[in-house]
Design a protein around this motif. Sequence first.
Motif, mmCIF file in Angstrom:
data_model
loop_
_atom_site.group_PDB
_atom_site.id
_atom_site.type_symbol
_atom_site.label_atom_id
_atom_site.label_comp_id
_atom_site.label_asym_id
_atom_site.label_seq_id
_atom_site.Cartn_x
_atom_site.Cartn_y
_atom_site.Cartn_z
ATOM 1 N N LEU A 286 0.824 -1.213 0.000
ATOM 2 C CA LEU A 286 0.000 0.000 0.000
ATOM 3 C C LEU A 286 0.855 1.259 0.000
ATOM 4 O O LEU A 286 0.366 2.342 -0.281
ATOM 5 C CB LEU A 286 -0.948 -0.008 1.206
ATOM 6 C CG LEU A 286 -1.843 -1.252 1.304
ATOM 7 C CD1 LEU A 286 -2.764 -1.163 2.513
ATOM 8 C CD2 LEU A 286 -2.659 -1.447 0.030
ATOM 9 N N LYS A 287 2.144 1.097 0.337
ATOM 10 C CA LYS A 287 3.043 2.262 0.317
ATOM 11 C C LYS A 287 3.507 2.580 -1.100
ATOM 12 O O LYS A 287 4.032 3.648 -1.365
ATOM 13 C CB LYS A 287 4.310 1.961 1.135
ATOM 14 C CG LYS A 287 4.113 1.750 2.600
ATOM 15 C CD LYS A 287 5.485 1.480 3.225
ATOM 16 C CE LYS A 287 5.355 0.857 4.582
ATOM 17 N NZ LYS A 287 6.582 0.165 4.983
ATOM 18 N N LEU A 288 3.349 1.622 -2.014
ATOM 19 C CA LEU A 288 3.869 1.812 -3.369
ATOM 20 C C LEU A 288 3.094 2.877 -4.121
ATOM 21 O O LEU A 288 1.874 2.988 -3.953
ATOM 22 C CB LEU A 288 3.771 0.500 -4.159
ATOM 23 C CG LEU A 288 4.705 -0.615 -3.710
ATOM 24 C CD1 LEU A 288 4.232 -1.942 -4.288
ATOM 25 C CD2 LEU A 288 6.139 -0.336 -4.149
ATOM 26 N N LYS A 289 3.818 3.598 -4.955
ATOM 27 C CA LYS A 289 3.129 4.531 -5.842
ATOM 28 C C LYS A 289 2.209 3.703 -6.737
ATOM 29 O O LYS A 289 2.491 2.532 -7.003
ATOM 30 C CB LYS A 289 4.150 5.313 -6.674
ATOM 31 C CG LYS A 289 4.778 6.451 -5.891
ATOM 32 C CD LYS A 289 5.979 7.027 -6.595
ATOM 33 C CE LYS A 289 7.244 6.321 -6.203
ATOM 34 N NZ LYS A 289 8.373 6.583 -7.071
ATOM 35 N N THR B 290 11.307 -0.007 3.973
ATOM 36 C CA THR B 290 11.228 1.457 3.886
ATOM 37 C C THR B 290 10.039 1.975 4.689
ATOM 38 O O THR B 290 9.144 1.208 5.066
ATOM 39 C CB THR B 290 10.988 1.926 2.431
ATOM 40 O OG1 THR B 290 9.639 1.587 2.057
ATOM 41 C CG2 THR B 290 11.952 1.291 1.452
ATOM 42 N N GLY B 291 10.035 3.282 4.867
ATOM 43 C CA GLY B 291 8.855 3.932 5.406
ATOM 44 C C GLY B 291 7.943 4.337 4.250
ATOM 45 O O GLY B 291 8.033 3.768 3.148
ATOM 46 N N ASP B 292 7.119 5.334 4.497
ATOM 47 C CA ASP B 292 6.217 5.823 3.457
ATOM 48 C C ASP B 292 6.961 6.754 2.505
ATOM 49 O O ASP B 292 8.029 7.261 2.835
ATOM 50 C CB ASP B 292 5.050 6.581 4.097
ATOM 51 C CG ASP B 292 4.104 5.627 4.810
ATOM 52 O OD1 ASP B 292 3.893 4.514 4.285
ATOM 53 O OD2 ASP B 292 3.608 5.991 5.895
ATOM 54 N N GLU C 6 10.036 9.978 -2.499
ATOM 55 C CA GLU C 6 11.194 9.345 -1.841
ATOM 56 C C GLU C 6 10.720 8.598 -0.600
ATOM 57 O O GLU C 6 9.991 9.151 0.213
ATOM 58 C CB GLU C 6 12.215 10.407 -1.420
ATOM 59 C CG GLU C 6 12.890 11.076 -2.585
ATOM 60 C CD GLU C 6 13.604 12.364 -2.192
ATOM 61 O OE1 GLU C 6 14.649 12.641 -2.791
ATOM 62 O OE2 GLU C 6 13.105 13.082 -1.301
ATOM 63 N N TYR C 7 11.179 7.357 -0.474
ATOM 64 C CA TYR C 7 10.731 6.532 0.648
ATOM 65 C C TYR C 7 11.619 6.739 1.859
ATOM 66 O O TYR C 7 12.858 6.767 1.742
ATOM 67 C CB TYR C 7 10.748 5.056 0.249
ATOM 68 C CG TYR C 7 9.643 4.723 -0.725
ATOM 69 C CD1 TYR C 7 8.361 4.425 -0.277
ATOM 70 C CD2 TYR C 7 9.882 4.737 -2.095
ATOM 71 C CE1 TYR C 7 7.337 4.140 -1.178
ATOM 72 C CE2 TYR C 7 8.859 4.463 -3.000
ATOM 73 C CZ TYR C 7 7.590 4.160 -2.529
ATOM 74 O OH TYR C 7 6.582 3.890 -3.406
ATOM 75 N N GLY C 8 10.975 6.851 3.015
ATOM 76 C CA GLY C 8 11.718 6.975 4.269
ATOM 77 C C GLY C 8 12.607 5.761 4.474
ATOM 78 O O GLY C 8 12.223 4.639 4.130
#
Length: 412
Positions: free
Chosen positions: A9-12, A145-147, A153-155
């Motif tokens: 769900l974090k993916l673009k 990674t984060g969000d 850019e991912y955390g």
Amino acid sequence: MATINDNYLKLKAGYLFPEIGRRVKAFAEANPEAPIIRLGIGDVTEPLPAACREAMVKAVEDMGSRDTFKGYGPEQGYEWLREKIAEHDFKSRGCDVDASEIFISDGSKCDCGNILDIFGNNNTIAVTDPVYPVYVDTNVMAGHTGDANENGEYGGLVYLPITAGNNFTAEIPTDKKVDLIYLCFPNNPTGATATKEHLQGWVNYAKANGSIIFFDAAYEAYITDPSLPHSIYEIEGARDCAIEFRSFSKNAGFTGTRCALTVVPKTLTGKAADGSDVEIWKLWNRRQSTKFNGVSYIVQRGAEAVYSEAGKAQIQALVNFYMENAAIIREKLTAAGIEVFGGENAPYVWVKTPHGLSSWDFFQKLLETCNVVGTPGSGFGAAGEGYFRISAFNSRENVEEAMRRIVEKFKV
Ligand code: MLT
């Protein structure tokens, strides 16, 4: 209730190339007469070399007789192919790579993602920016990674900008320690290259910090400058800190045929939770023999033919053909006042978007006014904003026609 891997769900929304495909499809449906030329995804267009086709036809015949029929092959790939690769791709360039350290697979993209199976979840990961999106998205999927922020850019990831400002080199971090480093040279998307000295710097860094370099050499066949390294193993010490990914897709036109290889030196180790050193080769071998059943015999015979005398000549001719396309793209755009990079040792030309357009605005304008498809630089990362990638993988006629249209509309 079944739950999902929330990391997805974090993916673009979409992987870059399907997203471009979606936009192009929508345009084509609304404008069915538009003569669209696709210079977006780096997919080859020219036929498979005759040597590979002949070898595959013969392999199909082998499957038709009980004596020569093949069932499951070795998960790591047939030894006759691995021996040829070790000899021609590595030993001939002075690299100490043994056939037993080569794993045949169905693609570098798959291997780049799958390799994360055998690494821990607490590594600090460095990628270049712009970057081949697979390296980032597979780490997001794995929960490393984060969000994403508003720039995409991912955390938790360390981004190493490669820009005109630093001559497209991935600068070695001086202020932080990274554990896994993705390097791709010749670079996708910028077409930049890395010298031996630059890679030696990375190898020294990796050895000093116990890091591992994932070196993607999918485009090595496009190197024309004889001083440039084709493999990370040309660099002293790399056996102790690097995994290399290679592919038959871009040199021999196997994007639809599927064959690639990954080199995992037996000297490479990583740390277990108890602090002991563990051979990475053993883990990758265990992973592959559990989750993968090898590449088809027929395809491996096709790949083997790449190393025959006829195959080598045919592959060089293919590479030369695409590199002539790259030279045409560079020449025409430069003459039109558009700034270009890359395309001299790589099949990608990295274009500064004209008239100050953003990457996606240029993409849309190019599609609508010239019916030409490319790839927006910002799709490869925030530092790609203001750039645009043009692939040299197409017919001569299409490349010339696309350049004619671009020059006509965008000359500065
Ligand atoms: C690209 O266009 O960057 C490549 O085709 C992607 C790939 O090889 O997977």
